[in-house]
Write a protein that holds these residues in place. Structure first.
Motif, PDB file in Angstrom:
ATOM      1  N   ARG A 160      -3.253  -1.907   8.408  1.00  0.00           N
ATOM      2  CA  ARG A 160      -3.651  -0.749   7.596  1.00  0.00           C
ATOM      3  C   ARG A 160      -4.229  -1.265   6.285  1.00  0.00           C
ATOM      4  NH1 ARG A 160      -1.566   4.223   9.040  1.00  0.00           N
ATOM      5  NH2 ARG A 160      -1.365   4.826   6.866  1.00  0.00           N
ATOM      6  N   ASP A 211       1.260  -3.519   6.991  1.00  0.00           N
ATOM      7  CA  ASP A 211       1.003  -2.278   6.273  1.00  0.00           C
ATOM      8  C   ASP A 211       1.568  -2.373   4.856  1.00  0.00           C
ATOM      9  OD1 ASP A 211       0.464   0.296   5.500  1.00  0.00           O
ATOM     10  OD2 ASP A 211       2.072   1.202   6.666  1.00  0.00           O
ATOM     11  N   PRO A 212       0.816  -2.877   3.923  1.00  0.00           N
ATOM     12  CA  PRO A 212      -0.522  -3.468   4.009  1.00  0.00           C
ATOM     13  C   PRO A 212      -0.396  -4.979   4.189  1.00  0.00           C
ATOM     14  CG  PRO A 212       0.046  -3.221   1.717  1.00  0.00           C
ATOM     15  CD  PRO A 212       1.231  -2.701   2.520  1.00  0.00           C
ATOM     16  N   THR A 227      -6.777  -0.641   2.660  1.00  0.00           N
ATOM     17  CA  THR A 227      -7.425   0.271   1.718  1.00  0.00           C
ATOM     18  C   THR A 227      -8.928   0.228   1.988  1.00  0.00           C
ATOM     19  OG1 THR A 227      -7.783  -1.436   0.055  1.00  0.00           O
ATOM     20  CG2 THR A 227      -5.679  -0.213  -0.058  1.00  0.00           C
ATOM     21  N   ARG A 284      -6.245   5.278   4.316  1.00  0.00           N
ATOM     22  CA  ARG A 284      -6.194   3.919   4.832  1.00  0.00           C
ATOM     23  C   ARG A 284      -7.022   3.805   6.120  1.00  0.00           C
ATOM     24  NH1 ARG A 284      -4.483   3.087   0.521  1.00  0.00           N
ATOM     25  NH2 ARG A 284      -2.530   2.162  -0.137  1.00  0.00           N
ATOM     26  N   TRP A 301      -9.396   6.338  10.526  1.00  0.00           N
ATOM     27  CA  TRP A 301      -9.199   6.576   9.096  1.00  0.00           C
ATOM     28  C   TRP A 301      -8.056   7.555   8.945  1.00  0.00           C
ATOM     29  CZ3 TRP A 301     -10.264   4.490   4.602  1.00  0.00           C
ATOM     30  CH2 TRP A 301     -10.078   5.232   3.442  1.00  0.00           C
ATOM     31  N   GLU A 327      -3.145   9.150   3.986  1.00  0.00           N
ATOM     32  CA  GLU A 327      -2.783   7.926   3.279  1.00  0.00           C
ATOM     33  C   GLU A 327      -4.002   7.210   2.702  1.00  0.00           C
ATOM     34  OE1 GLU A 327       0.407   6.608   2.861  1.00  0.00           O
ATOM     35  OE2 GLU A 327       1.115   8.497   3.685  1.00  0.00           O
TER      36      GLU A 327
END
Length: 196
Positions: free
Chosen positions: A148, A9-10, A150, A108, A102, A106
């Motif tokens: 996680r 994350d991430p 974008t 993400r 989703w 956040e």
């Protein structure tokens, strides 16, 4: 034994890839972060389904937010990743169950891949109950990879995953079954092969 969760994350990198020759490939999801790499094995159909569902979920996010979510309509060229899997590829587990979500707060995409587990049950109802308990057990469940991403990372992952799935053996023009380098017994030709 407590559940082992491989959390990114991430991630620095999250890709689908293969090891082996077309027709005998093993498919992997691979996440990497500072000083660590996690690789989990899965079926070709699981990779294809995951990529398609990620694209569908991202399209739905864009639709519901009226285009205000930070999700590109297509994978951006700057996020393309054509590099091979990081080596050595060491399988942590074989994937059984996958989940997508989703996180609107956040912004993400959450991708979860849980290890394959054999469940003993005498009826469909017992099996459904056992599956539900397994999914709800945060403490003692099977190993899980949780990533996680974008919106841009998720689009890039989905594009690469579909490219990897489609990079296998070419289809026969008559029957659409995969062609092997050694040849192919085509059911449309009733097994007949032309001599060289």
């Amino acid at each position: 034994m407590s559940r082992q969760v491989f959390l990114y994350d991430p991630p620095e990198r999250f890709v689908a890839g293969t090891v082996g020759l077309p027709g005998r490939r093993t498919f992997f999801l691979q996440a990497s972060g500072p000083g660590r790499v996690t690789s989990v094995a899965l079926e070709k159909s699981q990779v294809a389904a995951l990529a398609e569902r990620i694209d569908e979920l991202l399209d739905e996010v864009v639709r519901r937010t009226g285009g205000n979510a930070p999700v590109p309509a297509v994978a951006l060229a700057e996020n393309a990743d054509a590099a091979p899997l990081d080596t050595p590829v060491e399988e942590e587990f074989r994937v059984g169950t996958m989940a997508l979500a989703w996180d609107g707060g956040e912004e993400r995409m959450i991708v979860e891949a849980q290890a394959l587990v054999e469940l003993d049950a005498d009826s469909e109802e017992e099996l459904a109950e056992a599956e539900e308990r397994l999914l709800q057990d945060e403490e003692n469940g099977p190993p899980m990879l949780r990533v996680r991403l974008t919106g841009a990372q998720a689009r890039a992952f989905a594009k690469r995953a579909l490219d990897v799935v489609n990079a296998g053996r070419p289809p026969c023009p008559l029957c659409s079954l995969p062609l092997d380098p050694e040849g192919h017994v085509c059911p449309r030709q009733n097994g007949y092969r032309r001599g060289a």
